[in-house]
Design an enzyme around this catalytic site. Sequence first.
Site, short mmCIF file in Angstrom:
data_model
loop_
_atom_site.label_atom_id
_atom_site.label_comp_id
_atom_site.label_asym_id
_atom_site.label_seq_id
_atom_site.Cartn_x
_atom_site.Cartn_y
_atom_site.Cartn_z
N SER A 162 -11.34 -0.60 2.84
CA SER A 162 -10.59 -1.23 3.92
C SER A 162 -9.89 -0.15 4.75
CB SER A 162 -9.56 -2.20 3.33
OG SER A 162 -8.84 -2.84 4.34
N GLU A 173 -4.92 2.16 6.74
CA GLU A 173 -4.64 2.15 5.30
C GLU A 173 -5.25 3.39 4.66
OE1 GLU A 173 -5.21 -1.59 3.15
OE2 GLU A 173 -6.49 -0.51 1.75
N ARG A 190 0.83 -1.22 0.00
CA ARG A 190 0.00 0.00 0.00
C ARG A 190 0.86 1.27 0.00
NH1 ARG A 190 -2.20 -3.61 -1.50
NH2 ARG A 190 -4.06 -4.65 -0.70
#
Length: 299
Positions: free
Chosen positions: A222, A292, A172
């Site tokens: 998410s 995230e 990420r």
Amino acid sequence: MIKETDLENIPDLLVKFNEPLSKYTYTKVGGPADILAFPATIEALTELLVKAKSTDTAVTVLGNASNLIVRDGGIRGLVILLEKLESVKVAGYTIEAQAGAKLKEVTQVAQANSLTGFEFACGIPGSIGGAVFMNAGAYGGEISQVLVSCKVMDTDGNISVLTASEMQFGYRHSVIRDKNLVVLSAKFELQAGDPTQIQNEMNRLNFLRESKQPLEYPSCGSVFKRPVGHFAGQLIQEANLQGVRIGGVEVSKKHAGFMVNVANGNATDYEKLIAHVIDKVKENSGVTLEPEVRIIGEK
């Protein structure tokens, strides 16, 4: 600070002032942008960045505002949304997509051209630019596996091309985040495939997503990165946090890794709930969850 008169003569540019960003974010939260601009060409974006630089105006560039929380105080200066930069071109086994192109649409182009390797992205909300920025992924695939190069612009309006290795991809993460670059477009190298099999795989992944994720509510996707050796959703479940609500935002009863806006929640609700979940999971399991989702703007 950039003035309205500075923007009037830039072609292919839509500009809005004091515009609520909640109208554009997937969470449906976010205060106003002082100036919100939608360039429809690379030339318009270049001129916009040059004007911002010369007037010492802060710039925030957004793709599709999906894995993002904009705080209730909004964003000062200039906010640029790249959604109008959305062309997608196919040449052999290569797809080149501009930053504003939606991932779902790019996967459909790949399928229509019998190209496989991009199916994993068929259900990821958001744009190519945002996906490259954070090396988005799902179901075992991620952007770094298929990207061959990325065209970027710096804050002076200079354009360059980065190879996959120069992107410094991680979980990420990419160099785009570190160097404050703007993604203009990305090239992806795919493989020849059977269009029916590709569509079947996309259908399978979309079914999984729809059955497991709370798509019926606004959310940022998410919320947490996957901790090493664990699953964030499982840790949140084990801490008995599913269904916990602060204000109008709750930990999804369908998938504990998501937080959904069920009752006109705001960014403060999201931030408080994220902090609460981090504390309780740490207390229960000893694992510290790392967000995230990007959180930007003023409180």
